[in-house]
Write a protein that holds these residues in place. Structure first.
Motif, PDB file in Angstrom:
ATOM      1  N   LYS B  88       0.844  -1.195   0.000  1.00  0.00           N
ATOM      2  CA  LYS B  88       0.000   0.000   0.000  1.00  0.00           C
ATOM      3  C   LYS B  88       0.875   1.240   0.000  1.00  0.00           C
ATOM      4  CE  LYS B  88      -3.791  -2.136   2.511  1.00  0.00           C
ATOM      5  NZ  LYS B  88      -4.408  -2.198   3.849  1.00  0.00           N
ATOM      6  N   LEU B  89       0.421   2.225  -0.719  1.00  0.00           N
ATOM      7  CA  LEU B  89       1.222   3.413  -0.971  1.00  0.00           C
ATOM      8  C   LEU B  89       0.352   4.661  -0.799  1.00  0.00           C
ATOM      9  CD1 LEU B  89       3.449   3.446  -4.143  1.00  0.00           C
ATOM     10  CD2 LEU B  89       1.801   5.277  -3.812  1.00  0.00           C
ATOM     11  N   CYS B  90       0.965   5.740  -0.325  1.00  0.00           N
ATOM     12  CA  CYS B  90       0.228   6.999  -0.272  1.00  0.00           C
ATOM     13  C   CYS B  90       1.053   8.117  -0.885  1.00  0.00           C
ATOM     14  CB  CYS B  90      -0.147   7.354   1.165  1.00  0.00           C
ATOM     15  SG  CYS B  90       1.250   7.800   2.198  1.00  0.00           S
ATOM     16  N   VAL B  91       0.364   9.176  -1.277  1.00  0.00           N
ATOM     17  CA  VAL B  91       1.015  10.320  -1.900  1.00  0.00           C
ATOM     18  C   VAL B  91       0.777  11.543  -1.031  1.00  0.00           C
ATOM     19  CG1 VAL B  91       1.132  11.788  -3.947  1.00  0.00           C
ATOM     20  CG2 VAL B  91       0.624   9.340  -4.188  1.00  0.00           C
ATOM     21  N   VAL B  92       1.839  12.225  -0.666  1.00  0.00           N
ATOM     22  CA  VAL B  92       1.685  13.449   0.128  1.00  0.00           C
ATOM     23  C   VAL B  92       2.055  14.646  -0.734  1.00  0.00           C
ATOM     24  CG1 VAL B  92       2.272  14.640   2.265  1.00  0.00           C
ATOM     25  CG2 VAL B  92       2.407  12.135   2.152  1.00  0.00           C
ATOM     26  N   GLY B  93       1.137  15.600  -0.787  1.00  0.00           N
ATOM     27  CA  GLY B  93       1.352  16.783  -1.631  1.00  0.00           C
ATOM     28  C   GLY B  93       0.613  16.610  -2.938  1.00  0.00           C
ATOM     29  N   LEU B  94      -0.550  17.269  -3.064  1.00  0.00           N
ATOM     30  CA  LEU B  94      -1.393  17.029  -4.227  1.00  0.00           C
ATOM     31  C   LEU B  94      -1.388  18.213  -5.188  1.00  0.00           C
ATOM     32  CD1 LEU B  94      -4.218  15.104  -2.390  1.00  0.00           C
ATOM     33  CD2 LEU B  94      -2.297  14.172  -3.689  1.00  0.00           C
ATOM     34  N   GLY B  95      -0.227  18.706  -5.474  1.00  0.00           N
ATOM     35  CA  GLY B  95      -0.053  19.645  -6.580  1.00  0.00           C
ATOM     36  C   GLY B  95      -0.155  18.864  -7.875  1.00  0.00           C
ATOM     37  N   ARG B  96       0.302  19.478  -8.953  1.00  0.00           N
ATOM     38  CA  ARG B  96       0.196  18.779 -10.239  1.00  0.00           C
ATOM     39  C   ARG B  96       0.930  17.442 -10.227  1.00  0.00           C
ATOM     40  NH1 ARG B  96      -1.318  22.969 -14.534  1.00  0.00           N
ATOM     41  NH2 ARG B  96      -0.391  24.835 -13.664  1.00  0.00           N
ATOM     42  N   LEU B  97       2.155  17.471  -9.709  1.00  0.00           N
ATOM     43  CA  LEU B  97       2.955  16.242  -9.704  1.00  0.00           C
ATOM     44  C   LEU B  97       2.307  15.179  -8.823  1.00  0.00           C
ATOM     45  CD1 LEU B  97       5.509  14.712 -10.480  1.00  0.00           C
ATOM     46  CD2 LEU B  97       6.628  15.736  -8.491  1.00  0.00           C
ATOM     47  N   GLY B  98       1.963  15.557  -7.599  1.00  0.00           N
ATOM     48  CA  GLY B  98       1.355  14.611  -6.667  1.00  0.00           C
ATOM     49  C   GLY B  98       0.087  14.002  -7.237  1.00  0.00           C
ATOM     50  N   THR B  99      -0.725  14.839  -7.862  1.00  0.00           N
ATOM     51  CA  THR B  99      -1.971  14.344  -8.441  1.00  0.00           C
ATOM     52  C   THR B  99      -1.685  13.366  -9.577  1.00  0.00           C
ATOM     53  OG1 THR B  99      -2.900  16.521  -7.942  1.00  0.00           O
ATOM     54  CG2 THR B  99      -4.221  15.052  -9.295  1.00  0.00           C
ATOM     55  N   ALA B 100      -0.679  13.689 -10.373  1.00  0.00           N
ATOM     56  CA  ALA B 100      -0.303  12.777 -11.454  1.00  0.00           C
ATOM     57  C   ALA B 100       0.083  11.414 -10.882  1.00  0.00           C
ATOM     58  CB  ALA B 100       0.861  13.365 -12.251  1.00  0.00           C
ATOM     59  N   ILE B 101       0.862  11.427  -9.832  1.00  0.00           N
ATOM     60  CA  ILE B 101       1.297  10.166  -9.221  1.00  0.00           C
ATOM     61  C   ILE B 101       0.110   9.417  -8.630  1.00  0.00           C
ATOM     62  CG2 ILE B 101       2.728   9.132  -7.421  1.00  0.00           C
ATOM     63  CD1 ILE B 101       4.571  11.647  -7.765  1.00  0.00           C
ATOM     64  N   LEU B 102      -0.746  10.181  -7.971  1.00  0.00           N
ATOM     65  CA  LEU B 102      -1.943   9.594  -7.359  1.00  0.00           C
ATOM     66  C   LEU B 102      -2.751   8.789  -8.374  1.00  0.00           C
ATOM     67  CD1 LEU B 102      -3.344   9.981  -4.466  1.00  0.00           C
ATOM     68  CD2 LEU B 102      -4.937  11.485  -5.645  1.00  0.00           C
ATOM     69  N   HIS B 103      -2.775   9.269  -9.595  1.00  0.00           N
ATOM     70  CA  HIS B 103      -3.605   8.632 -10.622  1.00  0.00           C
ATOM     71  C   HIS B 103      -2.815   7.729 -11.567  1.00  0.00           C
ATOM     72  CE1 HIS B 103      -6.251  12.184  -9.631  1.00  0.00           C
ATOM     73  NE2 HIS B 103      -7.035  11.139  -9.428  1.00  0.00           N
ATOM     74  N   TYR B 104      -1.582   7.489 -11.228  1.00  0.00           N
ATOM     75  CA  TYR B 104      -0.715   6.690 -12.083  1.00  0.00           C
ATOM     76  C   TYR B 104      -1.181   5.247 -12.061  1.00  0.00           C
ATOM     77  CZ  TYR B 104       3.777   5.228 -14.098  1.00  0.00           C
ATOM     78  OH  TYR B 104       4.767   4.722 -14.899  1.00  0.00           O
ATOM     79  N   THR B 105      -1.899   4.850 -13.110  1.00  0.00           N
ATOM     80  CA  THR B 105      -2.581   3.553 -13.066  1.00  0.00           C
ATOM     81  C   THR B 105      -1.634   2.361 -13.147  1.00  0.00           C
ATOM     82  OG1 THR B 105      -2.958   3.817 -15.435  1.00  0.00           O
ATOM     83  CG2 THR B 105      -4.787   4.362 -13.970  1.00  0.00           C
ATOM     84  N   ASP B 106      -0.463   2.566 -13.752  1.00  0.00           N
ATOM     85  CA  ASP B 106       0.459   1.444 -13.895  1.00  0.00           C
ATOM     86  C   ASP B 106       0.863   0.840 -12.555  1.00  0.00           C
ATOM     87  OD1 ASP B 106       0.239   2.277 -16.447  1.00  0.00           O
ATOM     88  OD2 ASP B 106       2.377   2.414 -16.873  1.00  0.00           O
ATOM     89  N   PHE B 107       0.767   1.635 -11.509  1.00  0.00           N
ATOM     90  CA  PHE B 107       1.069   1.120 -10.177  1.00  0.00           C
ATOM     91  C   PHE B 107       0.292  -0.154  -9.885  1.00  0.00           C
ATOM     92  CE2 PHE B 107       2.603   5.275  -8.163  1.00  0.00           C
ATOM     93  CZ  PHE B 107       3.859   4.770  -7.918  1.00  0.00           C
ATOM     94  N   ASN B 108      -0.992  -0.103 -10.232  1.00  0.00           N
ATOM     95  CA  ASN B 108      -1.878  -1.202  -9.876  1.00  0.00           C
ATOM     96  C   ASN B 108      -1.468  -2.527 -10.500  1.00  0.00           C
ATOM     97  OD1 ASN B 108      -3.555   0.644  -8.435  1.00  0.00           O
ATOM     98  ND2 ASN B 108      -4.316   1.337 -10.425  1.00  0.00           N
ATOM     99  N   ASP B 109      -0.932  -2.432 -11.717  1.00  0.00           N
ATOM    100  CA  ASP B 109      -0.526  -3.665 -12.398  1.00  0.00           C
ATOM    101  C   ASP B 109       0.765  -4.243 -11.828  1.00  0.00           C
ATOM    102  OD1 ASP B 109      -2.494  -2.575 -13.946  1.00  0.00           O
ATOM    103  OD2 ASP B 109      -1.126  -1.932 -15.547  1.00  0.00           O
ATOM    104  N   ARG B 110       1.412  -3.495 -10.980  1.00  0.00           N
ATOM    105  CA  ARG B 110       2.738  -3.936 -10.555  1.00  0.00           C
ATOM    106  C   ARG B 110       2.877  -4.092  -9.050  1.00  0.00           C
ATOM    107  NH1 ARG B 110       6.784  -5.173 -13.166  1.00  0.00           N
ATOM    108  NH2 ARG B 110       6.424  -5.307 -15.413  1.00  0.00           N
ATOM    109  N   GLY B 111       1.771  -4.347  -8.435  1.00  0.00           N
ATOM    110  CA  GLY B 111       1.848  -4.680  -7.021  1.00  0.00           C
ATOM    111  C   GLY B 111       1.755  -3.520  -6.051  1.00  0.00           C
ATOM    112  N   PHE B 112       1.388  -2.356  -6.545  1.00  0.00           N
ATOM    113  CA  PHE B 112       1.232  -1.231  -5.630  1.00  0.00           C
ATOM    114  C   PHE B 112      -0.215  -0.745  -5.625  1.00  0.00           C
ATOM    115  CE2 PHE B 112       5.601  -1.196  -7.167  1.00  0.00           C
ATOM    116  CZ  PHE B 112       6.295  -1.214  -5.972  1.00  0.00           C
ATOM    117  N   MET B 113      -0.733  -0.493  -4.429  1.00  0.00           N
ATOM    118  CA  MET B 113      -2.080   0.052  -4.322  1.00  0.00           C
ATOM    119  C   MET B 113      -2.002   1.446  -3.730  1.00  0.00           C
ATOM    120  SD  MET B 113      -3.976  -3.256  -2.697  1.00  0.00           S
ATOM    121  CE  MET B 113      -2.538  -3.624  -1.673  1.00  0.00           C
ATOM    122  N   VAL B 114      -2.424   2.420  -4.515  1.00  0.00           N
ATOM    123  CA  VAL B 114      -2.459   3.784  -3.992  1.00  0.00           C
ATOM    124  C   VAL B 114      -3.719   3.912  -3.160  1.00  0.00           C
ATOM    125  CG1 VAL B 114      -2.424   6.229  -4.557  1.00  0.00           C
ATOM    126  CG2 VAL B 114      -1.267   4.589  -6.050  1.00  0.00           C
TER     127      VAL B 114
END
Lengths: 216, 216
Positions: B88-114
């Motif tokens: 499980k993973l979290c993102v701190v700081g939801l500016g443009r970059l943070g938001t991009a990471i938050l929605h980075y779907t490839d995470f899900n296919d590789r064993g990470f859950m945002v």
DNA sequence: TAATGTGAATCGTTTCACAGCG
DNA sequence: CGCTGTGAAACGATTCACATTA
């Protein structure tokens, strides 16, 4: 027969010196006049010896007795590592990540000018509000050459990454930062760095697993 | 007296093996049955010797005569490097970059859950549309602990980065990916990786300058 | 005395070279 | 014969230890 004066600085040293430079910026703002290698090392999580060795690659500084003069050291690093050079940069792939990079304002304070963005989806180009010129992806080589862009940031999906690198190279790009999670075949003349979030995450995860199994 | 069986794999080897693993995924999709170290090396821009050495750290594989069996090698890497673990993973700081990471779907296919996002600006939390739970920054430690989040991605401005790392650590985080351009002091128990765009850009720029002065 | 600067020792990784195996 | 697996050599970076200097 000449010209390899800088090649001798090991890459890890260069990298550390760059972070030292940033640290010195802060010290300067705080009106700190002098720092020791121990100070710097502690602040950066690095051994003091390493810092001294790094600095020594730059050539002599002096001030043998009492630490480094903040401003002098800063200047020294700047000069040796060509830090006040301005470089034009472009971003290819204007998804969320690419757009974030396109608008990353800190670039401007550090010698980088973001002068163009590219995306293969023409509709997308119209929806993005930006002071920066946006172009369809097929113009990459043209625009890079015409504007003298030196650095290209690749933020496209994996499948398009190699093609993008090739187009940038065709336009005469000199450096690439690759955010896509794949290994690119890049011309030797072009310097590049990978910034692969998926890769770093996997590596981190593995390091965590190893760390676990050690403390068992 | 035991448990350091994995520690012996050098970090660069681990890193390469992870990219080999991804390459093998692709080969598998393409129904390729067998690859040689030379194939892999060429594809990845690495010497074949290195690949063989890396693989040898995993323990023996067999198939002495004719390359590696794609599926077997993949499994081997997965097992040894704990690649099918979910984190499980979290993102701190939801500016443009943070938001991009938050929605980075490839995470899900590789064993990470945002599973969570944080920002100190409460208004911002309301404007972001997301299926992922968002929380104000002061709840970091709580939420991390409660949800058993193992990895924290720091995408806050430089000034807030150290504080963020401390809060994550307080919540029992086990790994950190730091996008902010500064060196963090992080507890030894917590693994971390820096992904510093500004730093990488500067390094690239310096490498380019060195490259120039060599070919003069 | 307190800190730098730097050869020399050490450590870790890569490369080499070849023995071993299908 | 082709390709793996692996000790040994080579290389590169870090750490050590101490001479050097304000």
């Amino acid at each position: 027969m000449q010209g390899k004066n800088k090649k001798e600085i090991p890459l890890p040293s260069i990298s550390r010196l760059l972070t030292v430079s940033r640290l010195l910026d802060r010290y300067e703002q705080e009106r700190v006049v002098s720092v020791s290698s121990t100070d710097i090392g502690r602040r950066l999580g690095v051994k003091a010896d390493s810092i001294r060795k790094d600095v020594s690659y730059l050539g002599e500084i002096g001030n043998y007795g009492g630490g480094y003069d903040v401003i002098k050291l800063k200047e020294h690093i700047r000069k040796k590592l060509d830090l006040d050079r301005k470089r034009k940069l472009c971003v290819v792939g204007l998804g969320r990540l690419g757009t974030a990079i396109l608008h990353y304002t800190d670039f401007n304070d550090r010698g980088f000018m973001v002068v163009a963005g590219f995306d293969s989806n023409i509709n997308k180009l119209e929806t993005i509000k930006s002071a920066i010129e946006l172009h369809p992806a097929h113009e990459i080589a043209d625009v890079v050459r015409r504007k003298g862009i030196e650095i290209g940031v690749i933020a496209v999906p994996e499948k398009a990454a190699q093609e993008t690198a090739d187009r940038l190279t065709e336009g005469g790009i000199r450096g690439i930062i690759n955010f896509s999670p794949c290994s690119l075949r890049i011309n030797k003349k072009v310097m590049f760095r990978n910034m692969d979030l998926l890769g770093e995450s996997s590596l981190l995860s593995t390091l965590m697993a190893i760390n676990d199994s050690e403390n068992t």
